[in-house]
Write an enzyme that holds these catalytic residues in place. Sequence first.
Site, PDB file in Angstrom:
ATOM      1  N   GLU A   1       0.833  -1.209   0.000  1.00  0.00           N
ATOM      2  CA  GLU A   1       0.000   0.000   0.000  1.00  0.00           C
ATOM      3  C   GLU A   1       0.864   1.253   0.000  1.00  0.00           C
ATOM      4  OE1 GLU A   1      -3.686  -2.015   2.554  1.00  0.00           O
ATOM      5  OE2 GLU A   1      -2.021  -0.988   3.563  1.00  0.00           O
TER       6      GLU A   1
ATOM      7  N   ASP B   1      -4.939  -6.134  10.998  1.00  0.00           N
ATOM      8  CA  ASP B   1      -5.972  -5.722  11.961  1.00  0.00           C
ATOM      9  C   ASP B   1      -5.424  -5.735  13.377  1.00  0.00           C
ATOM     10  OD1 ASP B   1      -7.689  -5.746   9.778  1.00  0.00           O
ATOM     11  OD2 ASP B   1      -8.445  -7.760  10.221  1.00  0.00           O
TER      12      ASP B   1
END
Length: 490
Positions: free
Chosen positions: A208, A275
């Site tokens: 990313e 997460d």
Amino acid sequence: MFSFDALLQAIARQTVLCVGDLMLDEFVYGEVSRISPEAPAPVIAVQRSETNIGGAGNVARNIAAIGARCIFVGLIGDDATGRFLESELGSESRIEPVLVCDGSRPTTRKVRFVSEHFSTHMLRADWETASPAAADIEQRLLDAILPQLARADIVLLSDYAKGVLTARVIRDTIDAAKKLGKRVIVDPKSANFAIYRGATLLTPNRKEFTAATRSAAATDDEIAAAAQDAMALAECEAMLVTKSEHGMTLVPRGGEPIHVPALPVKVRDVSGAGDTVAAVLAVVLASGANWAAAMRAASAAAAVAVSKNGTAVVTPAELRRRILPHASLAAEEKIIGSDAELDERLKQWRREGLRVGFTNGCFDILHPGHVKVLTAARGACDRLIVGLNSDASVRRLKGESRPVQHERARAEVLAALEAVDLVAIFEEDTPLRLITRIEPSVLVKGGDYTREQVVGHEIVAAKGGDVLLVDVLPGFSTTSLVARAREGQS
């Protein structure tokens, strides 16, 4: 000096507002041994399946599992999957779900087909609508988010690009949080970091980060340089880039980068590891820790998460075992407080293919004879559980003058031994219930017993396990030591 207990106490006082894309994660485990006669496609022989709360819901679960409270705002469809997720989140005592229902889209669902033996993903099937939420749904999301900001100690935006975190929702949430003096952490999906302008911290993975900065990001120096430019654009205080097996790099705006290596671990499944990192960073930073301490905790949590199958959460006990030196864990982590805790540890060991051994006793005054049995027992297995008679049990067996030491003291002494992996206190006169629950591969007792006298031998034998008798050291017994001590006193 670092105090893990103080950190946990601080975490328990924190409330995190988590906003993001909720989804259902399903894992179907099996093996492929043939090709379908109907088409050139592999046939998966299904062995088992698991269903977990995924996406931003997994962030919420990790926040709660580590001990903080979580207010979770997400989106579901008007379908069975959405109702299931709403029910599951509602059953979590530390999660307060505030869910918006959008009947125009399905609840996001991902089904992964995984090799049971190799832990490799073979196929994934997705049910989703990834388009941004419509204007009326946006408003309902903001109506759910903004009133909760005052209750939160920190805000976490978990962006999976499934429609919840639209440009408007992101902008209004960050602006409102900043007005209230709340820090905002963003786990981004968009390659345009500018839409997260004003966030405290962005936590992209290397892929990313590379897409957003258009840099190679091949070295820590390249990451640091590109991060400074990206932070100027996003007006954020810091950027944390996660690099899988290469650890993570945090670049504070205008400061020196901090690099934390990945902890060595057997990787089973990376699903949801990001997460876990975001969740632990949020709760640790909210608790007042600095960047370095938060990164250390997040790295340790990631190591635990990837060592598990499926979308996993990390508990304080698991985090403690990764952060603290082994010797400091004895009394706190080796002494089991419940059957559920015992079952969880057994499940983990068996998942790792470890051979579990068991022995038991009163261990009132630890002596060389005890140490010999415990050492021999540990040598015959990968993990040794010691069943310890409770105070009431010892009194029934040995008389009212015993035990000399109370059960907690005896448990702590045993737990301090390297040979002992777990201590389980039992109230009964014999450890039969424990042995039945554990089903050890090895059952160990001193050689003053015969095989037939060893409680639980038939249970172990029925499961193909072994009964090991260890020669006792002559002249050593707690009863004789107590008698000699009393004679000396008189």
